[in-house]
Enzyme design. Structure first.
Site, PDB file in Angstrom:
ATOM      1  N   SER A 134       0.861  -1.188   0.000  1.00  0.00           N
ATOM      2  CA  SER A 134       0.000   0.000   0.000  1.00  0.00           C
ATOM      3  C   SER A 134       0.890   1.227   0.000  1.00  0.00           C
ATOM      4  CB  SER A 134      -0.877   0.011   1.248  1.00  0.00           C
ATOM      5  OG  SER A 134      -1.250   1.350   1.541  1.00  0.00           O
ATOM      6  N   HIS A 157      -1.384  -1.647  -4.083  1.00  0.00           N
ATOM      7  CA  HIS A 157      -2.676  -1.318  -3.457  1.00  0.00           C
ATOM      8  C   HIS A 157      -2.780   0.199  -3.332  1.00  0.00           C
ATOM      9  CE1 HIS A 157      -6.012  -2.257  -0.592  1.00  0.00           C
ATOM     10  NE2 HIS A 157      -5.557  -1.231   0.101  1.00  0.00           N
ATOM     11  N   ASP A 211      -4.846   3.304  -2.017  1.00  0.00           N
ATOM     12  CA  ASP A 211      -5.869   3.688  -1.044  1.00  0.00           C
ATOM     13  C   ASP A 211      -6.465   5.042  -1.406  1.00  0.00           C
ATOM     14  OD1 ASP A 211      -5.925   1.560   0.940  1.00  0.00           O
ATOM     15  OD2 ASP A 211      -3.820   2.086   1.268  1.00  0.00           O
ATOM     16  N   MET A 245      -9.201   7.831  -0.467  1.00  0.00           N
ATOM     17  CA  MET A 245     -10.021   8.304   0.666  1.00  0.00           C
ATOM     18  C   MET A 245     -10.596   9.682   0.331  1.00  0.00           C
ATOM     19  SD  MET A 245      -7.521   7.325   3.810  1.00  0.00           S
ATOM     20  CE  MET A 245      -6.554   5.807   3.817  1.00  0.00           C
ATOM     21  N   HIS A 299      -8.602   0.611  -3.650  1.00  0.00           N
ATOM     22  CA  HIS A 299      -9.421   0.406  -2.455  1.00  0.00           C
ATOM     23  C   HIS A 299     -10.162   1.715  -2.213  1.00  0.00           C
ATOM     24  CE1 HIS A 299      -9.384  -0.286   2.209  1.00  0.00           C
ATOM     25  NE2 HIS A 299     -10.597  -0.270   1.714  1.00  0.00           N
ATOM     26  N   MET A 317     -12.218   3.971  -0.382  1.00  0.00           N
ATOM     27  CA  MET A 317     -12.810   4.300   0.922  1.00  0.00           C
ATOM     28  C   MET A 317     -13.563   5.611   0.727  1.00  0.00           C
ATOM     29  SD  MET A 317      -9.569   3.227   3.256  1.00  0.00           S
ATOM     30  CE  MET A 317      -8.438   3.209   1.868  1.00  0.00           C
ATOM     31  N   MET A 352     -10.877  -5.701   6.485  1.00  0.00           N
ATOM     32  CA  MET A 352     -10.105  -4.665   7.184  1.00  0.00           C
ATOM     33  C   MET A 352      -9.740  -5.163   8.585  1.00  0.00           C
ATOM     34  SD  MET A 352      -9.741  -2.136   5.105  1.00  0.00           S
ATOM     35  CE  MET A 352      -8.801  -1.133   6.246  1.00  0.00           C
ATOM     36  N   GLY A 373      -8.600   4.470   7.057  1.00  0.00           N
ATOM     37  CA  GLY A 373      -8.309   5.898   7.112  1.00  0.00           C
ATOM     38  C   GLY A 373      -6.838   6.226   7.292  1.00  0.00           C
ATOM     39  N   GLY A 381      -2.605   4.598   7.871  1.00  0.00           N
ATOM     40  CA  GLY A 381      -1.653   3.494   7.919  1.00  0.00           C
ATOM     41  C   GLY A 381      -1.040   3.393   9.313  1.00  0.00           C
ATOM     42  N   GLY A 382      -0.298   2.317   9.516  1.00  0.00           N
ATOM     43  CA  GLY A 382       0.488   2.178  10.739  1.00  0.00           C
ATOM     44  C   GLY A 382      -0.293   1.916  12.011  1.00  0.00           C
ATOM     45  N   ASP A 395      -6.129  -6.214   5.133  1.00  0.00           N
ATOM     46  CA  ASP A 395      -5.573  -4.861   5.072  1.00  0.00           C
ATOM     47  C   ASP A 395      -5.548  -4.232   6.465  1.00  0.00           C
ATOM     48  OD1 ASP A 395      -4.825  -2.323   4.300  1.00  0.00           O
ATOM     49  OD2 ASP A 395      -6.577  -1.935   3.049  1.00  0.00           O
ATOM     50  N   GLY A 396      -4.331  -3.965   6.950  1.00  0.00           N
ATOM     51  CA  GLY A 396      -4.183  -3.269   8.226  1.00  0.00           C
ATOM     52  C   GLY A 396      -3.300  -4.023   9.194  1.00  0.00           C
ATOM     53  N   GLY A 404       1.490  -1.647   4.242  1.00  0.00           N
ATOM     54  CA  GLY A 404       1.953  -0.288   3.997  1.00  0.00           C
ATOM     55  C   GLY A 404       3.160   0.030   4.853  1.00  0.00           C
TER      56      GLY A 404
HETATM   57  C1  DX5 Z   1      -5.966   1.931   5.747  1.00  0.00           C
HETATM   58  C2  DX5 Z   1      -5.610   1.469   4.363  1.00  0.00           C
HETATM   59  C3  DX5 Z   1      -4.501   0.494   4.339  1.00  0.00           C
HETATM   60  C4  DX5 Z   1      -3.219   0.978   4.936  1.00  0.00           C
HETATM   61  C5  DX5 Z   1      -2.546  -0.199   5.552  1.00  0.00           C
HETATM   62  O1  DX5 Z   1      -7.141   2.636   5.707  1.00  0.00           O
HETATM   63  O2  DX5 Z   1      -6.711   0.877   3.733  1.00  0.00           O
HETATM   64  O3  DX5 Z   1      -4.304  -0.014   3.027  1.00  0.00           O
HETATM   65  O4  DX5 Z   1      -2.366   1.588   4.035  1.00  0.00           O
HETATM   66  O5  DX5 Z   1      -1.463   0.282   6.214  1.00  0.00           O
HETATM   67  P1  DX5 Z   1      -0.598  -0.550   7.238  1.00  0.00           P
HETATM   68  O6  DX5 Z   1      -0.072  -1.744   6.498  1.00  0.00           O
HETATM   69  O7  DX5 Z   1       0.438   0.405   7.630  1.00  0.00           O
HETATM   70  O8  DX5 Z   1      -1.507  -0.959   8.369  1.00  0.00           O
HETATM   71 ZN    ZN Z   2      -6.312  -0.246   1.827  1.00  0.00          ZN
END
Ligand code: DX5
Ligand code: ZN
Length: 228
Positions: free
Chosen positions: A14, A39, A41, A43, A72, A74, A143, A148, A150-151, A178-179, A200
């Protein structure tokens, strides 16, 4: 550029944690590690409390990468915007069950437009809500953090839904997670039946992306890139 057929385990980096001023190069660093999917993202600041990229950026990235673009969305009203993402060059569209009025119709339209289709469910959304539509999809996205950002910390209870979803869709639909995916959590979700691992922070926070991706592969014992 299509999503690989089900039956292999794939890592989908991601770009949310990548350097957005150098996206093309950043995608190049994961391409060099032999991944097949990236991937993206998307938003909208409405469905989730954050804003990222849209079709204009994706259209430029399309010119510099041959990876399968896994978008993806969102966003609220995915049916209104999905076509613009396809025109921009995405190969796969995942939208959220929580945001879609007529998910079956949208899946059908995505297929007519030539992309694969995915349904996503938030950590608190029960599997029953996607039971009817999941078998119509090419990929189901689970999810394991609140969408919303990362990390965030991996939510184990949400990951357990993978087991149930695998029973519903059988072996021919990909299950993406994812997550919070990293070398510790990857083997857990693979053992539950996931085959597409979004990561990500675990990749883009590291300077050596090939090593970061191989560390995840090693953890679930996936194939390594030859010579690394
Ligand atoms: C969060 C995203 C993810 C995110 C995952 O809303 O949909 O794709 O980038 O990030 P990590 O791997 O850092 O949890
Ligand atoms: Zn995602």
């Amino acid at each position: 550029m299509r999503l690989p057929e089900a039956g292999t385990i794939e890592i989908a980096p991601s770009i949310l944690d990548a350097d957005f001023a150098r996206l093309a190069e950043e995608i190049g660093t994961v391409e060099a590690a032999g991944v097949k999917i990236v991937h993206l993202d998307v938003m909208d600041g409405h469905f989730v409390p954050n804003i990222t990229i849209g079709p204009p950026v994706i259209a430029k990235l399309r010119k510099v990468s041959d990876l399968a673009f896994d978008s993806h969305l969102m966003i609220s009203e995915p049916a209104t915007y999905a076509e613009r993402f396809i025109e921009a060059g995405v190969n796969h569209v995942t939208f959220h069950i929580e945001a879609a009025d007529e998910p079956e119709k949208l899946i059908e339209r995505l297929h007519e437009l030539g992309t694969t289709a995915g349904i996503c469910l938030n950590p608190e959304t029960p599997v029953q809500q996607i039971e009817q539509v999941a078998p119509l999809c090419d990929m189901v996205l689970v999810m394991t953090v609140h969408p919303g950002f990362g990390g965030q910390k991996f939510m184990h209870e949400a990951a357990r839904k993978i087991i149930e979803i695998r029973k519903i869709v059988g072996p021919n639909v990909r299950i993406e997670v994812d997550g919070g995916i990293d070398p510790q959590t990857a083997p857990v979700v693979v053992s539950y039946g996931a085959d597409t691992l979004v990561a990500g922070h675990a990749i883009f926070s590291k300077s050596d992306r090939v090593a970061a991706i191989n560390a995840i592969r090693e953890a679930y014992q996936g194939p390594r890139l030859a010579g690394t």
